[in-house]
Design an enzyme around this catalytic site. Structure first.
Site: not given
Ligand code: PPE
Length: 305
Positions: A159
């Protein structure tokens, strides 16, 4: 929605006033996207604020850093303590938590190796990411013309801040086309995920989601949904999905810390409609868990005392 400032931000081991939580304009990460970060939520529960799967998120940040040969100069225990302290100090009952480790000020040039790793954690109140209406009635999605980066472009398991240029391109394209969110295909043309969410379709009553080899982030909400499905006896499978699988979905939803569990009601003019039974069941269970209403899952909660 403009940010709602709170009192303090944790920066490199100290709590500093919100307005002083700044970095130099020549910070490496600002120019080259060399930062790793997390998104975590803290929910209001009967026993006070509770952070959902805090350690799992911080462990993922350490893994993201490892991929980029970045040593975070704090242990996960330190960052857990810092997060507790920060939420307490700001007197928040619920909030979003954003830890970030960046290559800071030092040298310029693409090589980040000699720049210091600076770590911050910020918190702020953040409502429904895609809107309250979206949580209830679902969002409209479109397949983006932008492809997701893959394992040999920018590893999707990391990330990393720079990778979000790809998400931002797709998000803006979708918004300009009148949709709420974009679905991104990987370079092979299989579904990977949305710009900040994992994706799920329901077909013949089975929850299907792309496997990690298709390039989605290993979402912690995705993992949570996998566990919920197993516990509720709902079949769940990691399967390569094509664009047509989306268009033929009985139900569809997306998940993420920010987006929580948000139903999808339309994909490229193929109408899915109001959230279906599987989506609703998963969503209700998810909210019960994060709000501390289901004791069976309390080990996922860090209560802020
Ligand atoms: N895919 C991506 C690309 C992603 O950024 C997130 C989280 C997820 C999947 C889901 O991951 P999880 O939160 O572990 O279930 N994205 C974060 C950032 C959003 C933002 O705009 O900043 C979030 O959901 O916090």
């Amino acid at each position: 929605m403009p940010l709602q400032p709170v009192d303090v931000v944790w920066m490199n081991g100290k709590l500093v006033p919100w307005k002083d939580a700044t970095v130099h304009v020549l910070s490496h990460a600002l120019h080259y996207g060399t930062g790793v970060f997390e998104g975590i939520r803290c929910y209001e529960t009967e026993r006070g604020p509770a952070v959902f799967r805090l350690r799992d998120h911080l462990d993922r940040m350490v893994r993201s850093a490892r991929i980029f040969l970045m040593d975070i100069p704090y242990s996960v225990d330190d960052l857990v303590d810092a997060t507790h302290d920060l939420i307490r100090s700001n007197g928040l009952r619920s909030c979003y938590v954003r830890p970030i480790a960046i290559r800071g000020y030092g040298e310029m040039g693409v090589n980040p190796s000699n720049n210091p790793v600076e770590v911050s954690i910020a918190v702020w109140p953040w409502g429904a990411y895609l809107g309250d209406e979206a949580l209830e009635h679902g969002v409209r999605m479109t397949v983006s013309s932008w492809r997701r980066h893959d394992h040999n472009i920018i590893p999707p398991q990391a990330k990393v801040t720079g990778a979000y240029v790809n998400s931002a391109m797709a998000k803006v394209e979708a918004l300009h086309a009148g949709y709420d969110e974009a679905v991104m295909l990987n370079p092979e043309g299989y579904v990977s995920e949305a710009t900040g969410e994992n994706l799920f379709v329901i077909k013949d009553g089975v929850i299907l989601t792309p496997p990690l080899c298709a390039g989605p982030l290993a979402g912690i909400t995705r993992e949570t949904i996998k566990t919920i499905a197993a516990d509720l006896g709902i079949p769940f499978s990691e399967t390569l999905l094509t664009r047509a699988d989306l268009y033929l979905a009985e139900e569809m939803f997306c998940s993420g810390t920010a987006a929580e569990v948000t139903p999808v009601r339309e994909i490229d003019q193929r109408i899915i409609g109001e959230p279906g039974p599987v989506t609703t069941t998963i969503q209700q269970k998810f909210f019960a868990i994060v709000k501390g209403e289901d004791e069976k899952y309390h080990e996922w909660l860090d209560f802020i005392l």
